[in-house]
Design a protein around this motif. Sequence first.
Motif, PDB file in Angstrom:
ATOM      1  N   GLN A  45      -1.131   7.611   1.577  1.00  0.00           N
ATOM      2  CA  GLN A  45       0.136   7.042   2.020  1.00  0.00           C
ATOM      3  C   GLN A  45       0.364   7.351   3.499  1.00  0.00           C
ATOM      4  O   GLN A  45       0.812   6.484   4.254  1.00  0.00           O
ATOM      5  CB  GLN A  45       1.274   7.577   1.167  1.00  0.00           C
ATOM      6  N   SER A  46       0.029   8.543   3.921  1.00  0.00           N
ATOM      7  CA  SER A  46       0.212   8.886   5.333  1.00  0.00           C
ATOM      8  C   SER A  46      -0.749   8.100   6.222  1.00  0.00           C
ATOM      9  O   SER A  46      -0.401   7.720   7.337  1.00  0.00           O
ATOM     10  CB  SER A  46       0.059  10.394   5.557  1.00  0.00           C
ATOM     11  N   LYS A  47      -1.962   7.813   5.742  1.00  0.00           N
ATOM     12  CA  LYS A  47      -2.895   6.969   6.504  1.00  0.00           C
ATOM     13  C   LYS A  47      -2.324   5.557   6.658  1.00  0.00           C
ATOM     14  O   LYS A  47      -2.455   4.935   7.704  1.00  0.00           O
ATOM     15  CB  LYS A  47      -4.266   6.907   5.817  1.00  0.00           C
ATOM     16  N   VAL A  48      -1.677   5.061   5.610  1.00  0.00           N
ATOM     17  CA  VAL A  48      -1.052   3.742   5.651  1.00  0.00           C
ATOM     18  C   VAL A  48       0.064   3.727   6.695  1.00  0.00           C
ATOM     19  O   VAL A  48       0.178   2.783   7.493  1.00  0.00           O
ATOM     20  CB  VAL A  48      -0.520   3.342   4.250  1.00  0.00           C
ATOM     21  N   VAL A  49       0.863   4.788   6.731  1.00  0.00           N
ATOM     22  CA  VAL A  49       1.953   4.882   7.715  1.00  0.00           C
ATOM     23  C   VAL A  49       1.383   4.908   9.126  1.00  0.00           C
ATOM     24  O   VAL A  49       1.867   4.199  10.018  1.00  0.00           O
ATOM     25  CB  VAL A  49       2.833   6.128   7.449  1.00  0.00           C
TER      26      VAL A  49
ATOM     27  N   SER B 260       4.944   9.758  -6.526  1.00  0.00           N
ATOM     28  CA  SER B 260       5.720   9.713  -7.771  1.00  0.00           C
ATOM     29  C   SER B 260       5.129   8.756  -8.809  1.00  0.00           C
ATOM     30  O   SER B 260       5.462   8.836  -9.981  1.00  0.00           O
ATOM     31  CB  SER B 260       7.182   9.333  -7.485  1.00  0.00           C
ATOM     32  N   VAL B 261       4.263   7.844  -8.370  1.00  0.00           N
ATOM     33  CA  VAL B 261       3.610   6.937  -9.319  1.00  0.00           C
ATOM     34  C   VAL B 261       2.115   7.257  -9.443  1.00  0.00           C
ATOM     35  O   VAL B 261       1.320   6.412  -9.828  1.00  0.00           O
ATOM     36  CB  VAL B 261       3.819   5.446  -8.936  1.00  0.00           C
ATOM     37  N   GLY B 262       1.759   8.490  -9.072  1.00  0.00           N
ATOM     38  CA  GLY B 262       0.371   8.924  -9.211  1.00  0.00           C
ATOM     39  C   GLY B 262      -0.496   8.632  -8.010  1.00  0.00           C
ATOM     40  O   GLY B 262      -1.716   8.756  -8.075  1.00  0.00           O
ATOM     41  N   GLY B 263       0.119   8.239  -6.916  1.00  0.00           N
ATOM     42  CA  GLY B 263      -0.638   7.936  -5.710  1.00  0.00           C
ATOM     43  C   GLY B 263      -0.974   9.181  -4.916  1.00  0.00           C
ATOM     44  O   GLY B 263      -0.761  10.309  -5.358  1.00  0.00           O
ATOM     45  N   SER B 264      -1.502   8.951  -3.738  1.00  0.00           N
ATOM     46  CA  SER B 264      -1.962  10.032  -2.877  1.00  0.00           C
ATOM     47  C   SER B 264      -1.115  10.094  -1.621  1.00  0.00           C
ATOM     48  O   SER B 264      -1.015   9.113  -0.877  1.00  0.00           O
ATOM     49  CB  SER B 264      -3.430   9.781  -2.501  1.00  0.00           C
ATOM     50  N   PHE B 265      -0.515  11.262  -1.369  1.00  0.00           N
ATOM     51  CA  PHE B 265       0.269  11.449  -0.154  1.00  0.00           C
ATOM     52  C   PHE B 265      -0.617  11.269   1.078  1.00  0.00           C
ATOM     53  O   PHE B 265      -0.196  10.701   2.082  1.00  0.00           O
ATOM     54  CB  PHE B 265       0.933  12.827  -0.133  1.00  0.00           C
TER      55      PHE B 265
ATOM     56  N   LEU C 204       0.815  -1.212   0.000  1.00  0.00           N
ATOM     57  CA  LEU C 204       0.000   0.000   0.000  1.00  0.00           C
ATOM     58  C   LEU C 204       0.853   1.269   0.000  1.00  0.00           C
ATOM     59  O   LEU C 204       0.482   2.267  -0.621  1.00  0.00           O
ATOM     60  CB  LEU C 204      -0.961  -0.011   1.193  1.00  0.00           C
ATOM     61  N   PHE C 205       1.982   1.239   0.681  1.00  0.00           N
ATOM     62  CA  PHE C 205       2.871   2.400   0.679  1.00  0.00           C
ATOM     63  C   PHE C 205       3.385   2.651  -0.733  1.00  0.00           C
ATOM     64  O   PHE C 205       3.399   3.786  -1.208  1.00  0.00           O
ATOM     65  CB  PHE C 205       4.027   2.179   1.650  1.00  0.00           C
ATOM     66  N   LYS C 206       3.760   1.574  -1.402  1.00  0.00           N
ATOM     67  CA  LYS C 206       4.321   1.694  -2.758  1.00  0.00           C
ATOM     68  C   LYS C 206       3.282   2.200  -3.761  1.00  0.00           C
ATOM     69  O   LYS C 206       3.560   3.106  -4.535  1.00  0.00           O
ATOM     70  CB  LYS C 206       4.863   0.327  -3.197  1.00  0.00           C
ATOM     71  N   VAL C 207       2.084   1.629  -3.747  1.00  0.00           N
ATOM     72  CA  VAL C 207       1.076   2.023  -4.738  1.00  0.00           C
ATOM     73  C   VAL C 207       0.518   3.419  -4.476  1.00  0.00           C
ATOM     74  O   VAL C 207      -0.046   4.033  -5.381  1.00  0.00           O
ATOM     75  CB  VAL C 207      -0.081   1.002  -4.864  1.00  0.00           C
ATOM     76  N   ASN C 208       0.663   3.932  -3.267  1.00  0.00           N
ATOM     77  CA  ASN C 208       0.187   5.278  -2.956  1.00  0.00           C
ATOM     78  C   ASN C 208       1.284   6.325  -3.010  1.00  0.00           C
ATOM     79  O   ASN C 208       1.067   7.479  -2.628  1.00  0.00           O
ATOM     80  CB  ASN C 208      -0.513   5.295  -1.593  1.00  0.00           C
ATOM     81  N   ASP C 209       2.457   5.950  -3.502  1.00  0.00           N
ATOM     82  CA  ASP C 209       3.556   6.908  -3.638  1.00  0.00           C
ATOM     83  C   ASP C 209       3.168   7.967  -4.667  1.00  0.00           C
ATOM     84  O   ASP C 209       2.687   7.646  -5.751  1.00  0.00           O
ATOM     85  CB  ASP C 209       4.827   6.172  -4.088  1.00  0.00           C
TER      86      ASP C 209
END
Length: 103
Positions: free
Chosen positions: A73-77, A65-70, A58-63
């Motif tokens: 990504q922060s919710k995943v963290v 740089s690949v069109g994901g959502s910061f 989930l961290f990778k797909v939400n990056d």
Amino acid sequence: LRCLWVASRAAADARGRSERPQSAAASRIIGVSLQEAQQILNVSNLNPEEIQKNYDHLFKVNDKSVGGSFYLQSKVVRAKERLDEELRIQAKDEKEKGWKAET
């Protein structure tokens, strides 16, 4: 604005009452309940390997740089931090139970 704060506080307090004291404190500090963290990382039990695998994906797909959502990504963290803290609490509880059984 005050009503929003009161409603938010009431929801947080209700979450806290359904969890053990240490677990509730971790939810308040991290800002994510245990249930929410499990939903975000799509895990039903606290299996460290499964948590890490789902987190990495989930961290990778939400990056960004690949069109994901910061934001996502922060919710995943935060979810990973919450589950890691719950694992730490459980390990501490088990260790304390072991000490009590020895005495």
